[in-house]
Design an enzyme around this catalytic site. Structure first.
Site: not given
Ligand code: BES
Ligand code: MN
Ligand code: ZN
Length: 496
Positions: A272, A346
């Site tokens: 990230k 997931r």
């Molecule tokens: N934990 C994150 C989702 C999240 C984002 C929670 C912002 C709280 C605030 C999750 O694991 C994630 O990183 N999801 C990705 C999925 C993508 C790679 C398909 C996302 O939402 O960017």
């Molecule tokens: Mn994530």
């Protein structure tokens, strides 16, 4: 967390010897109007109280709190008027009362003894709002500042009334459970990692009288939890799977709860960006909510069998980390091609949901901070609920009544094909970013057994408040969706 001590009183509010007395005000067309419950206070006040409040600039809007000297006709030192907003129906909604009580409780920090008249509007909401609003997390501060209000008397017509007593108990237990979830979320990731999280969960659960089972990494390997092990591989802190069980009296229905417990989500090799990565300390909010709800279920001894299956991992990049391109063999045998290591929730949830369904529950409720797309779709305060349509709509309706406001979302058939993998049974992300919240829901659906009614609550936005406190919601962990899950369980206990 220290919760204020709440007690019922049927003494007239005008005769209560307290430091602060809380009354509700409504936003009327021509300035603030006194809400029901404040009659005796108004009678004891020397002057036209509504007019005095208007002169001080009060309007009655939500989140407005005005303090003034109580004067000689009352036995309190300070009067605290809290805004209920505009009233469109007969009376303020439960959520308006909860919110106004929360704003008042925050403003009472530093006071040791207060009383509230908001119980006249909605007793249970006033209790919940007071406990939730008084929450503060100061464990890591050297200068702790004002303590939360220590004692709050809630004015009711009859303090011995059984319905009033049970509203006090129910509201307090909800408030404490939400507080327990917030504490877990607010604990930083260097202190809350899978093993320490499992220890805390086990301790909370055991003292509430729940059955506890903790699978460590060796046990997870033996049983083939490929999703949890894959995501957890990059961290020096090995994963855990916590299982909790409540078997209530005359338990007619079985409900399985699952919550995402990523103690920190760096994204892994699909790293990230640095900005706001710190907020990923809250990526275990689903797990925290499920654990806290189990404690509530035990304390109130719900007539249900409820199990919690809670996977705990830290998602880190390292030489041992799983990679984009890996294929994982999940618990139960399905294979997943990992195209993005940041879609880790997931993967651990799929393992946990397959395990949870082995107990043959009547319902499955899963919750997670699963997608940024949830926040894009519904904002920071509205959770999304997906799943089997009837149960999804039931969860949404009960969530709205609870004040948490989850909104139903579809799982359109045409999106499923986007998760087809060239290599494995399914890929963990589609090749595009559209409908990301629904794609995640589709992925989870692949791991739900046959006809089992299930609901997936995506609380990525609502679980964590990065902005200023409002109503009964502090900065940091919010405890959403504890109240939704508790309401659904109570409804299943009553109606099957
Ligand atoms: N934990 C994150 C989702 C999240 C984002 C929670 C912002 C709280 C605030 C999750 O694991 C994630 O990183 N999801 C990705 C999925 C993508 C790679 C398909 C996302 O939402 O960017
Ligand atoms: Mn994530
Ligand atoms: Zn995550």
């Amino acid at each position: 967390m220290s919760t204020p001590k709440l007690a019922l009183t049927d003494t007239s509010a005008a005769k209560l010897t307290v430091e602060a007395l809380v009354i509700g005000i409504v936003a009327g067309a021509d300035g603030p109007e006194l809400a029901a419950g404040s009659e005796q206070v108004a009678a004891g006040f020397d002057g036209d109280l509504a007019k005095v409040l208007g002169t001080l600039g009060a309007t009655g809007k939500a989140d407005e709190v005005v303090k003034l000297p109580a004067g000689n006709g009352l036995r309190a030192d300070v009067l605290l008027a809290t805004g209920l907003g505009k009233v469109t129906g007969e009376a303020p909604t439960g959520e308006a009362v909860r919110r106004a009580s929360g704003a008042a409780a925050r403003a009472l920090a530093g006071f040791s003894h207060a009383a509230t008249t908001l119980g006249a509007l909605d007793l249970s909401a006033a209790v919940q709002g007071t406990v939730l609003g008084a929450y503060s997390f100061r464990q890591y501060k050297s200068e702790r500042g004002d303590d939360p209000v220590a004692k709050v008397d809630v004015v009711v017509p009859d303090a011995k009334d059984e319905a009033a007593k049970s509203a006090l108990k129910g509201g307090s237990v909800i408030g404490e459970s939400v507080g327990a979830a917030r504490d877990l979320i607010n604990t930083p990731p260097n202190d809350l990692y899978p093993a320490s999280f499992a220890d805390r969960a086990a301790e909370l659960a055991r003292s509430a009288g729940l059955e506890v089972e903790v699978l460590d990494d060796a046990a997870l390997r033996k049983a083939g939890y490929g999703g949890i092990l894959g995501v957890g591989a990059g961290s020096t802190r090995p994963p855990r799977l916590v299982r909790l069980r409540h078997k209530g009296p005359k338990a007619a229905k079985k409900v399985a709860l699952v919550g995402k417990g990523v103690t920190f989500d760096t994204g892994g090799i699909s790293l990230k960006p640095a900005a706001t990565m710190d907020e990923m300390t809250s990526d275990m909010s689903g797990a925290a909510a499920v654990i806290a709800t189990m404690v509530l279920v035990a304390k109130l001894n719900y007539p249900l069998e409820v199990t919690a299956t809670v996977p705990m991992v830290e998602n880190m990049p390292s030489g041992n980390a799983y990679r984009p391109g890996d294929v994982l063999t999940m618990y139960g045998g399905k294979t997943v091609e990992v195209l993005n290591t940041d879609a880790e929730g997931r993967l651990i949830l799929a393992d946990a949901m397959v395990r949870a369904a082995e107990d043959e529950p009547d319902y499955l409720i899963e919750t997670s901070t699963l997608t940024g797309a949830q926040v894009v779709a519904l904002g920071k305060r509205t959770p999304a609920v997906m799943g089997s349509e009837d149960f999804r709509d039931r969860v949404a309706r009960l969530s709205q009544a609870s004040g948490e406001g989850a909104w139903p979302m579809p799982l359109p058939d045409e999106l499923r094909g986007d998760l087809d993998s060239k290599l494995a049974d399914i890929a963990n992300v589609p090749g595009h970013r559209w409908g990301g919240m629904l794609a995640a829901g589709h992925f989870l659906q692949e791991f739900v057994a046959g006809e089992l009614p299930w609901a997936h609550l995506d609380v990525a936005g609502p679980a964590y408040n990065s902005n200023s406190p409002w109503g009964y919601t502090p900065k940091g962990g919010t405890g959403v969706p504890v109240r939704t899950i508790a309401a659904v369980l109570a409804d299943i206990a009553e109606n099957g």
